[in-house]
Motif scaffolding. Structure first.
Motif, short mmCIF file in Angstrom:
data_model
loop_
_atom_site.label_atom_id
_atom_site.label_comp_id
_atom_site.label_asym_id
_atom_site.label_seq_id
_atom_site.Cartn_x
_atom_site.Cartn_y
_atom_site.Cartn_z
N VAL A 1 -40.66 -57.32 39.45
CA VAL A 1 -42.07 -56.94 39.51
C VAL A 1 -42.62 -56.76 38.09
CG1 VAL A 1 -43.70 -55.19 40.35
CG2 VAL A 1 -41.67 -55.76 41.71
N GLU A 2 -43.75 -57.41 37.82
CA GLU A 2 -44.39 -57.28 36.49
C GLU A 2 -44.76 -55.81 36.25
OE1 GLU A 2 -47.77 -59.85 35.90
OE2 GLU A 2 -48.31 -58.90 34.02
N GLY A 3 -44.49 -55.36 35.04
CA GLY A 3 -44.80 -53.98 34.69
C GLY A 3 -43.65 -53.03 34.99
N LEU B 1 -43.01 -66.32 45.09
CA LEU B 1 -43.87 -65.81 44.02
C LEU B 1 -45.16 -65.23 44.57
CD1 LEU B 1 -43.88 -68.79 41.47
CD2 LEU B 1 -42.40 -66.77 41.42
N ALA B 2 -45.57 -64.09 44.04
CA ALA B 2 -46.95 -63.62 44.22
C ALA B 2 -47.58 -63.70 42.84
CB ALA B 2 -46.97 -62.20 44.77
N ILE B 3 -48.68 -64.45 42.77
CA ILE B 3 -49.28 -64.79 41.48
C ILE B 3 -50.72 -64.33 41.44
CG2 ILE B 3 -49.64 -66.70 39.86
CD1 ILE B 3 -48.12 -68.47 41.99
N SER B 4 -51.11 -63.68 40.37
CA SER B 4 -52.53 -63.31 40.25
C SER B 4 -53.32 -64.50 39.73
CB SER B 4 -52.68 -62.11 39.32
OG SER B 4 -52.43 -62.49 38.01
N SER B 5 -54.62 -64.44 39.90
CA SER B 5 -55.46 -65.59 39.57
C SER B 5 -55.52 -65.85 38.06
CB SER B 5 -56.86 -65.38 40.11
OG SER B 5 -57.37 -64.14 39.65
N THR C 1 -47.79 -67.07 47.16
CA THR C 1 -49.02 -66.43 47.60
C THR C 1 -49.71 -65.81 46.40
OG1 THR C 1 -49.93 -64.87 49.19
CG2 THR C 1 -47.87 -64.24 48.15
N SER C 2 -50.87 -65.23 46.64
CA SER C 2 -51.56 -64.61 45.52
C SER C 2 -51.24 -63.12 45.47
CB SER C 2 -53.06 -64.85 45.62
OG SER C 2 -53.54 -64.42 46.86
N SER C 3 -51.53 -62.53 44.35
CA SER C 3 -51.25 -61.12 44.12
C SER C 3 -52.53 -60.49 43.61
CB SER C 3 -50.15 -61.02 43.06
OG SER C 3 -50.19 -59.77 42.42
N VAL C 4 -52.77 -59.24 44.02
CA VAL C 4 -53.99 -58.57 43.57
C VAL C 4 -53.86 -58.23 42.08
CG1 VAL C 4 -55.61 -56.73 44.09
CG2 VAL C 4 -54.06 -57.56 45.86
N THR C 5 -52.64 -57.93 41.66
CA THR C 5 -52.47 -57.56 40.26
C THR C 5 -51.43 -58.44 39.58
OG1 THR C 5 -50.99 -55.82 41.03
CG2 THR C 5 -53.25 -55.19 40.54
N VAL D 1 -45.03 -61.13 40.96
CA VAL D 1 -43.83 -60.67 41.67
C VAL D 1 -42.95 -61.89 41.94
CG1 VAL D 1 -42.92 -59.56 43.74
CG2 VAL D 1 -45.10 -58.78 42.78
#
Lengths: 347, 347
Positions: free
Chosen positions: B59-61, B100-104, B135-139, B142
């Motif tokens: 997880v990023e962060g 992957l969950a990727i933010s825009s 998929t996309s990620s809000v922040t 992942v």
């Protein structure tokens, strides 16, 4: 949320404590699970069977809204979306791994609720939880589930096996999960304006359940085996009928005609669509999350399935150059479009 | 980031387009991979072999900071941490899934860099990428990786097999990954104050590589097979020597003595620890992320491994009631404590 509930901070357990807390009661059910949770990896023995592997990632704010999705339902659904993929391969689910990224706002009790749903799904479908990873998240909840299942050698059903003249069949009914989501979102908007207004959910229990607690259709693949029908191609409907049927057509190099009046819609789906002035067909074609099975069978098997009340023949496979079409009640053919749920395009 | 690079928005591809974009060049390498990416699930056939399954969530962060971790390295490392678990079971990795969950904020080019690292790892270790979810990620970003591997029936090595008098061995050296992280964080702090200052990384290439591009030690399990040594217990060092050795002791119901002066430390680890006035032993015991193998072998195998420059005997297994101890250079025994990396306790 019920504020009277006990809320124990995750920090009292730590990662290893939490893993122990949520996994200590596991009793392995499957002979293929040699070693489950508790080592660097699980150990499996599928003997002479082949195996299928599938994985899905659910992200808070994208796939679910904790304002109206109970954690127990979320846990159940996270497993279900994976088992649905296993069944869509004509396989039997046997094991899952579950990884969580959790923000510090979650209590031990909240995680327990999530796992209650996960274990309920495991129990009902005879699946072993064999591993995972638990970590913290800077913001929302992330759930990653991988499911493993067994299939007799050579018996996996792919998207690529549809042949011209095959019948196109779908289990259950479509569009309900999408209409259930619209209902939940409407009531959530009302709640945000006035938290004292009771949600208006009466009479819509079916579409709510379709959204919150879908069931993977292992009963359908089992029934097909019983009547000795092997689908030539199969996929589960997660993105919507249009998108998923186009996957079959593309993988099989074929076209299709499906018929508007054949598409199975529940009464509640139609009623709530009417209330919102939406065409329920759009929910069925593009809504997604129904987790029904879409499959093709040889025309010769027509008599075997025609009396099954849970399976609807919605059309047939055509030559590729004829395209993929929805034939309306008035007889015009409209090309199917993949307008299914596409999170990356929404950004 | 290099601002002259092309940045194509993910929305130009959409989910299916992105999947096609990053997977179209896959060539399957393993006979056990019957069907990879492109259906509801992958299909595997392990024939008479047993299988191991492991999964990790990054997880990023929490696990990485994109301010100083290049995406290619991140992709490589995400695979490596899973392969390390497979090797720690005495198994050979064969397949991975990557979700992957990727933010825009990510561009297609950024995702390409990430996959470059993933594919490099797959190539180097003979592993097939067989599926995943995007998929996309809000922040933040992942990454969820699941690895599958094969092992001869009954040859998996668990944490639970250590016996009294077994020798405790470790591959490579320890604490380097932690010191590399300290170096990157120091330079990042400097950069935040003045972006024009060049980072001071000279002379520390080894510890940087330990942090940014670890290698899973399949070469060690292979070498052990060659000299006919089967570990009685094994684990990979992801949380730090203390925490991971305690896992072996707990699972095996044994105690241990390890010796301060035997713990292998690289020159750069010691030098940078000295620069920061940290005891490098603390980095080795509690730093984590070294991805070396920690294993126990029967005393009788001592002669077989004593000349291997890459394996260090750091102590031996004792009766459980003697506890798990670090014996200092002066001869005093200090109980080992699991102060390893525990993201949930940090909250």
């Amino acid at each position: 949320m019920d504020n009277t509930k006990k809320a124990t901070s995750l920090s009292t357990l730590g990662e290893f404590g939490l893993i122990e807390h949520v996994t200590h009661q596991i009793k392995l059910k499957n002979a293929s699970t040699i070693k489950g949770v508790g080592d660097d990896a699980a150990v499996l023995d599928y003997a002479d069977k082949q195996q299928v592997v599938t994985t899905d990632l659910l992200v808070e704010g994208i796939h679910f809204n904790l304002m109206y999705v109970p954690l127990k339902h979320l846990g159940y659904k996270a497993v279900m979306v994976n088992l649905s993929d296993v069944f869509a391969m004509n396989a039997q689910p046997k094991q899952i791994t579950v990884s969580l990224a959790i923000s510090s706002k979650f209590s031990v009790e909240a995680i327990d609720e999530l796992y209650e749903g996960i274990y309920l799904a495991c129990e009902k479908y005879g699946v072993d939880l064999i591993g995972g990873d638990t970590t913290s998240s800077v913001t929302g909840l992330v759930i990653s589930v991988t499911a493993l299942g067994e299939v007799e050698k050579g018996k996996a059903v792919y998207r690529s096996g549809a042949r011209v003249n095959d019948l196109i069949c779908v289990s259950g009914d479509l569009g309900g999960a999408y209409m259930g989501l619209q209902l939940l979102e409407r009531e959530n908007e009302v709640f945000k304006v006035n938290p004292n207004v009771q949600p208006q959910l009466e009479g819509y229990d079916y579409i709510l359940e379709r959204q919150l607690k879908p069931e993977a259709r292992g009963d359908v693949t089992k029934a097909l085996k019983t009547i000795d029908v092997t689908p030539t191609a199969m996929i589960d409907i997660s993105d919507g009928l249009s998108s998923d049927l186009l996957h079959i057509c593309k993988a099989s190099n074929v076209g299709c005609n499906i018929y508007e009046e054949k598409i199975p819609l529940d009464y509640q789906t139609k009623r709530f669509a009417d209330e919102l002035s939406i065409n329920p067909l759009v929910a069925a074609l593009n809504g997604g999350e129904d987790y029904e099975l879409l499959f093709t069978i040889p025309l010769a098997d027509h008599d075997k399935i025609k009396n099954d009340p849970d399976i609807t023949i919605i059309g047939h496979i055509t030559e590729q150059q004829e395209g993929a079409n929805l034939v309306t009640a008035l007889g015009s053919a409209i090309p199917l479009q993949a307008q299914g749920w596409n999170p990356l395009k929404k950004n």
